[in-house]
Design a protein around this motif. Structure first.
Motif, short mmCIF file in Angstrom:
data_model
loop_
_atom_site.label_atom_id
_atom_site.label_comp_id
_atom_site.label_asym_id
_atom_site.label_seq_id
_atom_site.Cartn_x
_atom_site.Cartn_y
_atom_site.Cartn_z
N PHE A 146 0.81 -1.22 0.00
CA PHE A 146 0.00 0.00 0.00
C PHE A 146 0.85 1.27 0.00
O PHE A 146 0.35 2.33 -0.37
CB PHE A 146 -0.93 0.01 1.22
CG PHE A 146 -2.09 -0.93 1.09
CD1 PHE A 146 -3.20 -0.58 0.35
CD2 PHE A 146 -2.06 -2.18 1.68
CE1 PHE A 146 -4.28 -1.45 0.20
CE2 PHE A 146 -3.13 -3.06 1.56
CZ PHE A 146 -4.24 -2.69 0.81
N LEU A 147 2.10 1.17 0.41
CA LEU A 147 2.93 2.38 0.56
C LEU A 147 3.89 2.60 -0.60
O LEU A 147 4.27 3.74 -0.88
CB LEU A 147 3.72 2.29 1.86
CG LEU A 147 2.88 2.26 3.15
CD1 LEU A 147 3.78 2.05 4.37
CD2 LEU A 147 2.07 3.54 3.31
N ALA A 148 4.32 1.55 -1.28
CA ALA A 148 5.30 1.69 -2.36
C ALA A 148 4.65 2.28 -3.61
O ALA A 148 3.50 1.95 -3.94
CB ALA A 148 5.93 0.34 -2.69
N PRO A 149 5.34 3.16 -4.31
CA PRO A 149 4.76 3.81 -5.49
C PRO A 149 4.48 2.87 -6.66
O PRO A 149 3.65 3.17 -7.51
CB PRO A 149 5.80 4.86 -5.87
CG PRO A 149 7.09 4.35 -5.29
CD PRO A 149 6.71 3.64 -4.03
N ASP A 150 5.17 1.72 -6.70
CA ASP A 150 5.01 0.80 -7.82
C ASP A 150 4.15 -0.40 -7.49
O ASP A 150 4.17 -1.41 -8.20
CB ASP A 150 6.39 0.34 -8.31
CG ASP A 150 7.19 -0.35 -7.21
OD1 ASP A 150 6.82 -0.21 -6.02
OD2 ASP A 150 8.19 -1.00 -7.53
N GLU A 151 3.35 -0.32 -6.41
CA GLU A 151 2.49 -1.45 -6.05
C GLU A 151 1.03 -1.00 -6.06
O GLU A 151 0.52 -0.59 -7.10
CB GLU A 151 2.94 -2.03 -4.72
CG GLU A 151 4.40 -2.47 -4.73
CD GLU A 151 4.62 -3.92 -4.38
OE1 GLU A 151 3.65 -4.66 -4.22
OE2 GLU A 151 5.79 -4.32 -4.27
N LEU A 152 0.34 -1.04 -4.92
CA LEU A 152 -1.07 -0.69 -4.91
C LEU A 152 -1.34 0.81 -4.80
O LEU A 152 -2.47 1.25 -5.00
CB LEU A 152 -1.78 -1.40 -3.74
CG LEU A 152 -1.94 -2.92 -3.85
CD1 LEU A 152 -2.60 -3.47 -2.60
CD2 LEU A 152 -2.76 -3.29 -5.08
N ARG A 153 -0.30 1.58 -4.48
CA ARG A 153 -0.52 3.01 -4.24
C ARG A 153 -1.31 3.71 -5.36
O ARG A 153 -2.22 4.49 -5.07
CB ARG A 153 0.81 3.73 -4.02
CG ARG A 153 0.62 5.19 -3.62
CD ARG A 153 1.89 6.03 -3.80
NE ARG A 153 2.94 5.68 -2.88
CZ ARG A 153 4.05 6.41 -2.73
NH1 ARG A 153 4.21 7.53 -3.44
NH2 ARG A 153 5.00 6.03 -1.89
N PRO A 154 -1.01 3.46 -6.66
CA PRO A 154 -1.76 4.16 -7.71
C PRO A 154 -3.25 3.87 -7.72
O PRO A 154 -4.03 4.64 -8.30
CB PRO A 154 -1.10 3.66 -9.00
CG PRO A 154 0.25 3.16 -8.58
CD PRO A 154 0.05 2.60 -7.21
N PHE A 155 -3.66 2.76 -7.09
CA PHE A 155 -5.07 2.37 -7.11
C PHE A 155 -5.81 2.76 -5.82
O PHE A 155 -7.01 2.50 -5.71
CB PHE A 155 -5.19 0.86 -7.32
CG PHE A 155 -4.40 0.35 -8.49
CD1 PHE A 155 -4.79 0.65 -9.79
CD2 PHE A 155 -3.25 -0.41 -8.32
CE1 PHE A 155 -4.06 0.20 -10.88
CE2 PHE A 155 -2.52 -0.87 -9.39
CZ PHE A 155 -2.92 -0.56 -10.68
N VAL A 156 -5.11 3.34 -4.86
CA VAL A 156 -5.71 3.68 -3.57
C VAL A 156 -6.26 5.10 -3.61
O VAL A 156 -5.51 6.06 -3.80
CB VAL A 156 -4.69 3.54 -2.42
CG1 VAL A 156 -5.34 3.93 -1.09
CG2 VAL A 156 -4.15 2.12 -2.35
N VAL A 157 -7.57 5.23 -3.45
CA VAL A 157 -8.21 6.54 -3.37
C VAL A 157 -7.85 7.17 -2.02
O VAL A 157 -7.80 6.47 -1.01
CB VAL A 157 -9.73 6.40 -3.53
CG1 VAL A 157 -10.42 7.77 -3.43
CG2 VAL A 157 -10.07 5.73 -4.87
N ASP A 158 -7.61 8.48 -2.01
CA ASP A 158 -7.22 9.18 -0.78
C ASP A 158 -5.99 8.52 -0.15
O ASP A 158 -5.95 8.28 1.06
CB ASP A 158 -8.38 9.22 0.23
CG ASP A 158 -9.57 10.00 -0.30
OD1 ASP A 158 -9.35 10.96 -1.05
OD2 ASP A 158 -10.71 9.62 0.03
#
Length: 273
Positions: A153-165
């Motif tokens: 959830f924290l890395a820019p190349d993992e789930l971060r782009p899909f996390v709203v807010d």
């Protein structure tokens, strides 16, 4: 010449550990002595090294301090005693009953995601719903490599782009991670993982209020294209385990935040049937 200037420092690992844990819990010697059922004088002697604590006394103090099993082992070893609690792999026969319970819990949580993490937030197990969701977001190639719940959830190349807010979600996750890291200062592996998380780009500064305890629930909304899924995550632990590994396991159970999210997760499960 004053020979006292060259006297070696007295090493008292038990006392240092007890004082550290007592101070972090804002307990006086009187508080700890009362909770442990020993005299203040004896506790003072153990902390200063004037007296050696017996195995039973150290276990009483560990219980009064509400130490983790890993820290109880560390206190016993500092006092010259053998470890009390084992640290077994989940494949070990001794933890087979607990493993079956975990497997059943993950299975029965379908079609909603659930994962099991270790003390460093590494994903040890994931049910089919979690695997489906992460594969949809990250791709099959990513699922072939080890996963870390916090890093995902924290890395820019993992789930971060899909996390709203994402900033709000990141702040909540970091508060929880910091709370768990601060509770285990002797766990060098955990401390190393915590430092690695802080090195990720654009990570918000963790809150420094050590009196705040993160809440048990965390809401996350994921969006990819037209697909939007809201999840409410809850962290579960095993009750009163006598094994270090089992005590440190965390079960992350995600429930749909609304009926639309429930429908999406149910539809994904039907496609996989």
């Amino acid at each position: 010449m004053d020979s006292r200037q060259h006297a070696p420092l007295r090493i008292n690992p038990v006392g240092d550990l007890l004082r550290g844990w007592r101070n972090r819990r804002a307990m006086s010697q009187a508080d700890l002595a009362f909770e442990a059922g020993i005299s203040i004088k004896h506790l003072s002697y153990v902390e200063t090294g004037k007296a050696a604590g017996s195995r039973d006394i150290l276990l009483q103090l560990a219980s009064a301090l509400a130490l983790s099993l890993r820290d109880r082992n560390a206190l016993l070893e500092a006092g010259g005693f053998a470890r009390q609690y084992g640290e077994r792999d989940l494949s070990a026969p001794e933890v087979a009953d607990a493993k079956r319970a975990i497997d059943l819990l993950l299975c029965r949580h379908e079609p909603f995601p659930a994962i099991v993490t270790d003390r460093r937030w590494n994903v040890m197990q994931a049910n089919r719903a979690a695997a489906r969701l992460m594969t949809m977001l990250l791709g099959e190639a990513r699922m072939a490599r080890p996963l870390n719940h916090m890093r995902m959830f924290l890395a820019p190349d993992e789930l971060r782009p899909f996390v709203v807010d994402w900033p709000e979600v990141a702040a909540a996750l970091l508060a929880r991670a910091r709370h768990e890291a601060m509770a285990a200062p002797l766990d060098l592996a955990l401390q190393s993982t915590w430092r690695d998380l802080l090195k990720l780009s654009d990570i918000p500064t963790p809150q420094l209020n050590e009196t705040d305890v993160p809440g048990p629930l965390c809401e996350i909304r994921l969006r990819k294209g037209e697909i939007s899924i809201g999840l409410i995550g809850a962290v579960l632990t095993l009750g009163t385990p006598q094994d270090v590994t089992l005590q440190e396991l965390r079960m992350e159970m995600f429930m749909p935040a609304d009926t639309a999210s429930e429908a999406v997760l149910t539809a994904l499960a039907a496609q996989d049937a």
